[in-house]
Design a protein around this motif. Structure first.
Motif, short mmCIF file in Angstrom:
data_model
loop_
_atom_site.label_atom_id
_atom_site.label_comp_id
_atom_site.label_asym_id
_atom_site.label_seq_id
_atom_site.Cartn_x
_atom_site.Cartn_y
_atom_site.Cartn_z
N ILE A 1 0.86 -1.19 0.00
CA ILE A 1 0.00 0.00 0.00
C ILE A 1 0.90 1.23 0.00
CG2 ILE A 1 -1.83 1.25 1.26
CD1 ILE A 1 -2.73 -1.49 0.15
N CYS A 2 0.49 2.22 -0.75
CA CYS A 2 1.30 3.43 -0.93
C CYS A 2 1.61 4.09 0.42
CB CYS A 2 0.54 4.40 -1.83
SG CYS A 2 1.40 5.97 -2.05
N PRO A 3 2.86 4.53 0.61
CA PRO A 3 3.24 5.13 1.90
C PRO A 3 2.99 6.63 1.97
CG PRO A 3 5.18 4.91 0.53
CD PRO A 3 4.03 4.37 -0.28
N TYR A 4 2.37 7.20 0.96
CA TYR A 4 2.19 8.67 1.00
C TYR A 4 0.83 9.04 1.60
CZ TYR A 4 6.49 9.16 -1.73
OH TYR A 4 7.79 9.13 -2.14
N CYS A 5 -0.16 9.37 0.78
CA CYS A 5 -1.36 9.96 1.38
C CYS A 5 -2.32 8.90 1.93
CB CYS A 5 -2.05 10.89 0.40
SG CYS A 5 -3.22 10.08 -0.71
N GLY A 6 -3.42 9.36 2.52
CA GLY A 6 -4.36 8.47 3.19
C GLY A 6 -5.39 7.82 2.30
N VAL A 7 -5.23 7.93 0.97
CA VAL A 7 -6.16 7.24 0.08
C VAL A 7 -5.96 5.72 0.18
CG1 VAL A 7 -6.86 6.88 -2.33
CG2 VAL A 7 -6.42 9.20 -1.49
N GLY A 8 -4.69 5.32 0.32
CA GLY A 8 -4.42 3.90 0.52
C GLY A 8 -4.43 3.09 -0.75
N CYS A 9 -3.81 3.60 -1.81
CA CYS A 9 -3.77 2.89 -3.09
C CYS A 9 -2.89 1.64 -2.99
CB CYS A 9 -3.18 3.79 -4.18
SG CYS A 9 -4.20 5.24 -4.49
N GLY A 10 -3.27 0.62 -3.78
CA GLY A 10 -2.52 -0.63 -3.79
C GLY A 10 -1.49 -0.65 -4.90
N SER B 1 -4.32 2.74 -11.08
CA SER B 1 -3.77 4.09 -11.26
C SER B 1 -2.93 4.51 -10.05
CB SER B 1 -4.91 5.10 -11.41
OG SER B 1 -5.57 4.89 -12.62
N LEU B 2 -2.02 5.39 -10.31
CA LEU B 2 -1.23 5.99 -9.23
C LEU B 2 -0.99 7.46 -9.57
CD1 LEU B 2 1.58 3.28 -8.84
CD2 LEU B 2 -0.34 3.65 -7.28
N CYS B 3 -0.75 8.26 -8.56
CA CYS B 3 -0.38 9.66 -8.84
C CYS B 3 1.14 9.74 -8.96
CB CYS B 3 -0.89 10.58 -7.74
SG CYS B 3 0.01 10.47 -6.20
N ALA B 4 1.64 10.95 -9.13
CA ALA B 4 3.09 11.13 -9.34
C ALA B 4 3.90 10.54 -8.20
CB ALA B 4 3.39 12.62 -9.49
N LYS B 5 3.44 10.73 -6.99
CA LYS B 5 4.20 10.20 -5.84
C LYS B 5 4.16 8.67 -5.82
CE LYS B 5 2.06 12.82 -2.77
NZ LYS B 5 1.46 13.94 -3.46
N GLY B 6 2.96 8.14 -6.01
CA GLY B 6 2.85 6.68 -6.01
C GLY B 6 3.74 6.05 -7.06
N ASN B 7 3.84 6.72 -8.19
CA ASN B 7 4.68 6.21 -9.27
C ASN B 7 6.17 6.30 -8.97
OD1 ASN B 7 3.31 5.04 -11.50
ND2 ASN B 7 2.35 7.02 -11.91
N HIS C 1 -4.83 14.39 -2.99
CA HIS C 1 -5.35 13.02 -2.86
C HIS C 1 -5.81 12.60 -4.25
CE1 HIS C 1 -5.76 14.89 1.12
NE2 HIS C 1 -5.50 13.70 1.59
N PRO C 2 -4.89 12.60 -5.20
CA PRO C 2 -5.30 12.53 -6.61
C PRO C 2 -6.19 11.36 -6.97
CG PRO C 2 -2.98 13.03 -6.42
CD PRO C 2 -3.45 12.68 -5.05
N ILE C 3 -5.94 10.20 -6.39
CA ILE C 3 -6.74 9.05 -6.82
C ILE C 3 -8.16 9.16 -6.29
CG2 ILE C 3 -6.90 6.52 -6.74
CD1 ILE C 3 -4.69 7.72 -8.62
N SER C 4 -8.37 9.93 -5.23
CA SER C 4 -9.74 10.15 -4.78
C SER C 4 -10.54 10.84 -5.87
CB SER C 4 -9.77 10.99 -3.50
OG SER C 4 -9.47 12.34 -3.79
#
Ligand code: SF4
Length: 989
Positions: free
Chosen positions: A47-56, A81-87, A230-233
């Motif tokens: 799970i992504c370590p950045y924002c609280g959306v919790g993307c996988g 999908s992921l945002c810039a940080k997740g990527n 919270h881009p993926i939201s």
């Protein structure tokens, strides 16, 4: 763990969805990595370590090394999908500029450099300092003879990015030592959320969850910028819009989210309560309430104490000398059975509804315009659209973040959202609620674990010396009573939760005869929120402590003063992936800084195993994909090593009150292993039968007699005899196509996905909107989501807000310290008078003596300063300013100003400018933009200087910290700092 990927068609679909959102220019879709590249690779999920959306994400490794990280197409929230940080996570693990720490570093007093030492040396040295400081500063009894068992010279700070199991152990470790100066990032970002929501609904949580946004008819984004933060939201906002929903954005800046809105309103920073008060007035004047919901499920009909009043900005009971209220008149009139009297016609002059009508009548559209600067016509359009959802078959949601929370009236801002949503009948429903957008990946879980001075795990209050001398007094004060047969009054079970936690912590030592070791917990002397902690450190009261993945020299308010405060310490332990601005604070003034600093290399999210809880309360399990670099270790192992070494010292040497350390129930390592097992910690958090050691099914099984042990009752049900439910990956969408995904991971409490869901149906149990049902009463049982308050009660038998002792939502609340209804006050630093009252600022905000000279005035600092974030960087920057991919996108600290201010000050885009406040000054590059415009309020024009706050000088990309400018003043309830509205001046550098 082996991953079953969706088939190629599904993967293509996910990629297409990402690409579509990428078209909005701020999101990147997941790319389908070439099959050849990944052939034979081992895959694990995380799970992504950045924002609280919790993307996988899926992490692919070969030979123990990560070769690829990409969005998980099976994950229901981000669907690949992921945002810039997740990527960019790949560059945390494989950091091309070699910034990751792989050795233990030590800085001796007065030293000008790090020295490498072994783990063994470091742990021994740290344990010695912990013990010596504890023994020297320990207070067994206070001046009143109350047993307090407090280690007054120690502190612990940070932890919002740690796993749940790590947070829990850090919280337990701190309490066993006797630490009361215990704080973390939640104080700075969402503490007012917890206070405001709890005072209204009974819990301080995001009511719904990310996917549920798609079910809304109207979405109000206020004080947040999800398209960027919270881009993926935004996928789910976009889905709602595809279904015909309208998006409203209210913000001082025309943000990326605003650029996609159907309606946009611009307000001056710090005037949210005037805008929201205007909306409440609009609802009440135009009868836009969902009447059945309001009468049955809120306290609108309750009659208020005759002594309650409001005059010129002050509620009844104010004591100016103490800057606080006596709240005894903020209560209800009771009948002979002790039940609040009601007038369900809502006509009685003392009922909450009528008192609100009078109170909010001052918030006319004209007043809203004068205070906020938002034109009356725009305000009315927004008010009309949002309140159109008062009909039972319409629903609106509110999404907010730190633009709302970080004010001296932060808690009341959140209360105002609650009042609006209760009046419209939008709480508990799919597509409704109030959704706090958490900025840190596990700030929800770390708050649940109570890394804060004022709570124990599961939101039980800490014992305070002045109020709770023993367990009996504690329960008398913190266990609410209700005589109302309609109230479930869930907190009546609090003794089971507290005693089971004491059993989990103190094991066999905790018996009925010794109050289950209640006295072994430290008792707080006074509130010690972040600002107080640093003021006390500055005053030399603290001697040593821990930083768990936190960069306060960038993120703390008045950050230059906070760096100076660190210089007063004897020793400091920083646990992190990198050098941070905070761990190297001593470098500039090294000769004069006598602090010993230990910098311990930590493992990143893909290098360890454990769970994190996203904003929507989903506890999701992450798997370890590779070993951390060099000697780095997980925080779990680090806290375990330190605790065990301290325990050995106390066993050998004795010392001040060793019992909680020596006799603690602390064993998380399997025979023959040296690393603790996070699942052993997760089992303790869930709870088990003390004798049989069998895992409990839920917190309903907990007892108050010492026969059950449970680290954190709200996680009861997450790890049962069936196994670790946080690992689940079931893709059944659940009832009603509302996107509950009940078999994906596990949500607290009890896997309930939407809180207060009894309010989603009428008294007969029929959904307010049958097209959007996710829970209903069949006549004999509940169907759908896990019902709030226990399945045995039907909808007619009990009220839905089970955590409030009334059982209903509180429009009028005495659970906050600064007023039972909301009221506009200016920010502590403001160029305006308060046109509503002679009381200019929040009369209940704590102003410490030590900060009184630190406020500026508009003659020296004529502009409003505010701060915000970017999609490319994260919080205080350590996790992004060390990643070349992200630094390339945004390499510099910058500020934004309007073309009119730029013209006045002769500033062009790209110029270096100097920004000053009473606390200090910084340099930044200027960006002149139409996105920022001045407001004209009360005939006066006011300009704003907007700044990003990610920068500091300890990472690869550097720049001055915006928080050098922000003040040490906070909200009256939680002391969340007022980051979002302060006074500055600007000039060309
Ligand atoms: S930062 Fe947030 S939105 Fe972006 S990928 Fe990570 S969890 Fe998702």
């Amino acid at each position: 763990m082996p991953v079953t990927r969706r088939n190629f068609l599904k993967l293509s679909g996910a990629t297409a969805a990402g690409a579509f959102l990428g078209g909005t220019s701020f999101l990147t879709g997941c790319g389908s990595t070439s099959v050849d590249k990944l052939k034979g690779a081992k895959e694990s999920t995380t799970i992504c370590p950045y924002c609280g959306v919790g993307c996988g994400l899926i992490v692919s490794t070969r030979g123990g090394k990560i070769i690829n990280i990409e969005g998980d197409p099976d994950h229901p929230i981000n669907q690949g999908s992921l945002c810039a940080k997740g990527n960019a996570i790949y560059q945390i693990a494989i950091n091309p500029i070699k910034r990751r720490l792989d050795k233990v570093q030590y800085r001796r007093p007065g030293g000008d450099k790090w020295e490498e030492i072994s783990w063994d040396q470091a742990i021994k040295m740290i344990a010695r300092r912990v013990k010596d400081t504890r023994d020297k500063t320990f207070i067994e009894k206070d001046n009143n003879g109350v047993t307090v068992n407090r280690a007054s010279g120690l502190f612990s700070l940070g932890g919002a990015a740690l796993d749940n199991e790590e947070c829990y152990l850090v919280s337990k470790f701190a309490r066993l030592l006797g630490i009361t100066y215990l704080e973390h990032q939640a104080r700075l970002c969402h503490s007012s959320t917890v206070a405001g929501l709890a005072a209204t609904f009974g819990r301080g949580i995001m009511t719904n969850h990310w996917i549920d946004i798609k079910n809304a008819d109207v979405i109000l984004v206020m004080g947040s910028n999800p398209a960027e933060n919270h881009p993926i939201s935004f996928r789910w906002i976009q889905k709602a819009r595809d279904n015909g929903a309208k998006l409203i954005v209210v913000d001082p800046r025309f943000t990326r989210s605003a650029s996609l809105a159907d309606l946009y309103g611009s307000i001056r920073p710090g005037t949210d309560l005037a805008f929201l008060g205007g909306i409440i007035n609009y609802i009440l004047q135009n009868d836009r309430i969902q009447r059945d919901y309001v009468v049955e499920y809120t306290n609108a009909a309750y009659l208020v104490h005759e002594g309650y009043s409001f005059k010129d900005g002050l509620f009844s009971g104010y004591d100016a000398a103490k800057r606080s209220y006596d709240r005894s008149t903020w209560t209800y009139q009771l009948d002979e059975k002790g039940i609040p009297k009601q007038d369900k016609s809502l006509k009685d002059k003392r009922c909450v509804y009528q008192l609100m009508k009078e109170h909010y009548s001052r918030y006319t559209p004209e007043v809203v315009e004068k205070i906020t600067g938002c034109p009356k016509e725009t305000f009315l359009e927004i008010a009309d659209l949002f309140t159109s959802t008062h009909k039972p078959d319409k629903v609106a949601t509110i999404l907010y973040a730190m633009g709302t929370t970080q004010h001296t009236v932060g808690t009341q801002n959140i209360r105002a959202y609650g009042i609006i949503q209760l009046l419209l009948g939008n709480v508990g429903l799919a597509g409704g609620g109030i959704n706090a957008m958490r900025g840190e990946s596990n700030v929800q879980g770390s708050t649940d674990a109570a890394l804060l001075w004022h709570i124990l795990p599961g939101y039980n209050p800490v014992p305070e010396a002045a109020k709770h001398k023993n367990l009996e007094e504690y329960f008398k004060a913190v266990v609410p009573k209700s005589n109302d047969p309609m109230s479930i009054n869930w907190w009546q079970h609090r003794p089971k939760y507290v005693i089971s936690m004491l059993k989990a912590w103190f094991g066999d030592a905790a018996t009925k005869d010794n109050d289950f070791c209640f006295d072994w917990l430290p008792k707080a002397e006074k509130p010690t929120p972040h600002i107080v902690l640093f003021e006390d450190m500055y005053a030399g009261k603290l001697k040593g402590g821990f930083l768990w993945g936190t960069n306060t020299v960038v993120g703390g308010p008045n950050s230059a003063k906070e760096a100076k405060a660190l210089e007063k310490l004897d020793w400091l332990v920083a646990i992190d992936l990198w050098e941070t601005d905070t761990s190297i604070y001593w470098k500039e003034n090294y000769k004069n800084v006598k602090t010993e600093v230990f910098l311990l290399p930590a493992a990143s999210s893909v290098e360890k195993e454990g769970s994190i809880t996203n904003s929507g309360r989903w506890a999701q399990w992450r798997y370890k994909a590779m070993n951390p670099p060099g000697d780095a270790k997980s925080d779990l192992e680090i806290v375990d090593l330190i605790f065990n070494e301290v325990r050995q010292l106390y066993k050998k040497e004795n010392g001040k009150f060793p019992d909680p350390i020596v006799k603690a129930n602390w064993n998380y390592t399997h025979e023959g292993h040296h690393e603790p097992d996070p699942e052993l910690v997760a089992r303790e958090i869930n709870g088990y039968d003390w004798k049989s050691k069998k895992q409990l099914d839920s917190f309903m099984d907990l007892k108050d007699d010492g026969t059950t042990a449970c680290g954190n009752w709200i996680y009861g049900g997450s790890f049962t005899e069936k196994g670790n439910l946080m690992k689940r990956r079931g893709l059944d969408e659940g009832p009603g196509n509302t996107g509950l995904y009940p078999e994906w991971a596990w949500a607290w409490p009890l896997n309930r996905r939407i809180a207060y869901n009894r309010a989603a149906v009428n008294r007969k149990g029929e959904p307010w909107d049958p097209k959007r049902w996710f829970i209903k009463w069949t006549g004999s049982q509940w169907k759908g989501d896990v019902v709030d308050g226990g399945a045995k009660f039907g909808p007619e038998a009990k009220n839905p807000f089970i955590m409030n002792s009334e059982g209903v939502g509180k429009l009028f609340s005495n659970s906050v310290v600064d007023g039972p209804l909301t009221e506009h006050y200016e920010p502590m630093e403001s160029p305006f008078v308060n046109i509503l009252n002679s009381q200019k600022v929040n009369p209940a905000s704590l102003i410490l003596d030590s900060v009184k000279s630190e406020f500026g005035n508009p003659s020296q600092f004529p502009y409003v300063g505010t701060s915000y974030r970017l999609v490319e960087h994260w919080q205080a920057g350590a996790m992004t300013r060390n990643l070349p991919w992200l630094n390339e996108l945004v390499p510099d600290m910058f500020c934004e100003i309007s073309p009119s201010l730029a013209k006045k000050k002769n500033i062009k885009t790209g110029d270096m400018v100097k920004i000053k406040s009473q606390r200090g000054n910084i340099k930044a590059r200027a960006l002149v933009t139409e996105r920022i415009q001045p407001w004209t309020t009360g005939g006066k024009e006011i300009e704003m200087v907007g700044m990003v706050w990610h920068f500091g000088h300890g990472c690869a990309a550097s720049g001055d910290s915006c928080n050098i400018l922000t003040p040490h003043i906070g909200d009256a309830n939680t002391m969340i700092p007022e980051y979002k509205a302060f006074l500055v001046d600007i000039e060309k550098a």
